[in-house]
Design a protein around this motif. Structure first.
Motif, PDB file in Angstrom:
ATOM      1  N   SER A   1      -4.361  -7.747  -2.149  1.00 10.40           N
ATOM      2  CA  SER A   1      -5.593  -8.485  -1.849  1.00 10.40           C
ATOM      3  C   SER A   1      -5.598  -9.822  -2.585  1.00 10.40           C
ATOM      4  CB  SER A   1      -6.834  -7.668  -2.224  1.00 10.40           C
ATOM      5  OG  SER A   1      -6.887  -7.426  -3.613  1.00 10.40           O
TER       6      SER A   1
ATOM      7  N   ARG B   1      -8.587 -12.000  -3.490  1.00  9.27           N
ATOM      8  CA  ARG B   1     -10.046 -12.085  -3.484  1.00  9.27           C
ATOM      9  C   ARG B   1     -10.520 -13.352  -4.178  1.00  9.27           C
ATOM     10  NH1 ARG B   1     -14.032  -7.636  -6.353  1.00  9.27           N
ATOM     11  NH2 ARG B   1     -15.990  -8.324  -5.403  1.00  9.27           N
TER      12      ARG B   1
ATOM     13  N   TYR C   1     -11.509 -13.950   1.180  1.00  6.87           N
ATOM     14  CA  TYR C   1     -11.156 -12.627   0.661  1.00  6.87           C
ATOM     15  C   TYR C   1     -10.191 -11.997   1.670  1.00  6.87           C
ATOM     16  CZ  TYR C   1     -11.936  -7.959  -1.438  1.00  6.87           C
ATOM     17  OH  TYR C   1     -11.794  -6.734  -2.033  1.00  6.87           O
TER      18      TYR C   1
END
Length: 399
Positions: free
Chosen positions: A134, A136, A348
């Motif tokens: 991820s 973010r 994100y």
């Protein structure tokens, strides 16, 4: 210096797993950081090095070079490594997230002197073992898009996640910030008539109490930070779950103490004699010209509207420091716009590996954490999970 883990076409990916290695490549990292108009304090060498120190075994920074030499690196991607037990697959997998998320980081992403190389990270990182990756709160949006576009959809599923909280009413991918005018008077003049009236009333209240603003000196900061966070906690008492308040207070304290140790902490406090009326804790990013408002705590029984006074003082100090923006952090709360803030959006990105190959989803470097988790399965009297976990660890130990 650094471990070259993959060469592809004319590029080389390096893995930096310790603060010692990161320390030794500091000159090239800081040269790239200085050339990056989007990499702020949360992606600076001191900030990332402190995370290596505080979270051993959890941090990794990838460096991408157009040659076989790390000293020619054009981009860095700081990663946090998490061990996760997959209930679906009944085994440990590795997840990568933003390294800054080990602590609070308003903005994360790449440190890069040439955006053109970012797509190369995608091809290179497919050779690394992870199940989910991820990105973010990536600050630019364009870099996250370039990164995502570099992955083969047959290999990796791409998802652009939302960031809503408070039952969907707050968008945490919006980060309102105030453009700092040349003078404090300029900021007050651009407030709405209602807010100017509120400010003047608060000034009269403060004058009646002989209340004064102070900028905390370095030797006062630790004690004053505790006062601010104590009042912050009291404000949220009953509005949020107690465990959540305690956890976030701890994270704020760690975050702001890190800033204090780096010399990047600003504490503005309001006092009536020896009585603490409130304060705001801010993180200074002098390189990008941003003052980050992190936490505020007030004595709401003091008979003075300390919130508006602290906000105006914060922008006034920013004007004196010649910074361009006061960043009010994540979330499109109405109170931020009443202070004259305008939106900045972040992205994100979440990537999930489609491959079912077990070897490509568990990082053997996470084995010590997996052993500890297996012991927890045993203590929890979950023999099936413990047996499955031990079998996975044996497979990786045997190569």
């Amino acid at each position: 210096m650094g471990h070259a883990i993959d060469r592809f076409e004319a590029q080389t990916l390096f893995r930096l797993d310790t603060g010692w290695v990161f320390d030794h490549i500091r000159p090239i990292f800081e040269r790239v950081h200085a050339a990056d108009d989007d990499a702020g304090v949360h992606l600076s060498w001191p900030w990332l090095w402190s995370l290596f120190h505080d979270y051993p075994g959890r941090c990794r920074i990838y460096a991408l070079s157009l040659t076989g030499r790390i000293w020619d690196a054009r981009a860095f991607l700081p990663r946090r490594r998490d061990l996760h037990w997959s209930e679906t697959r009944q085994e440990f997998v590795t997840r990568y997230a933003a390294m800054g998320m080990l602590n609070i980081a308003d903005y994360t992403g790449f440190v890069c002197s040439d955006d053109a190389v970012i797509g190369g990270f995608a091809q290179a990182l497919l050779s690394e073992p992870w199940a989910r990756l991820s990105l973010r709160f990536e600050a630019t949006g364009r870099r996250a898009r370039s990164f995502a576009a570099g992955f083969d959809p047959a290999e990796v599923a791409v998802k652009w996640s939302g960031g809503r909280s408070s039952n969907g009413t707050i968008d945490n991918l919006l980060c309102p910030r105030i453009a700092v005018p040349d003078t404090p008077e300029g900021y007050i003049a651009q407030l709405s008539k209602k807010m100017r009236k509120k400010y003047r009333r608060a000034q009269r209240q403060a004058d009646a109490m002989a209340a004064k603003m102070h900028l905390s000196a370095p030797h006062q900061q630790a004690a004053h930070l505790d006062l601010i966070l104590e009042r912050w906690s009291k404000f949220w008492n009953g509005k949020k779950p107690a465990e959540g308040i305690a956890r976030l207070r701890t994270r704020y304290h760690q975050h702001l103490t890190r800033a204090m140790q780096m010399g990047n902490l600003q504490l503005i406090t309001l006092w009536a004699g020896d009585r603490f009326l409130g304060g705001t804790a801010n993180l200074i990013d002098q390189e990008l010209g941003i003052l980050h408002g992190v936490a505020e705590g007030r004595d709401d029984d003091a008979g003075v509207d300390g919130g508006i006074l602290l906000s105006v003082e914060m922008v006034s100090r920013a004007a004196q420091m010649r910074v361009s923006w006061v960043d009010l952090g994540h979330g499109d709360y109405d109170c931020k716009y009443r202070l004259g803030a305008q939106d900045r959006s972040v992205s994100y990105l979440t990537l999930r590996r489609r491959s079912r190959s077990r070897a490509m989803q568990f990082d053997p470097a996470m084995s010590p954490f997996a052993v500890k988790a297996t012991r927890e399965f045993i203590r929890a009297q979950d023999p099936d999970k413990a047996h499955t976990a031990m079998a996975q660890l044996r497979r990786h130990a045997l190569g």
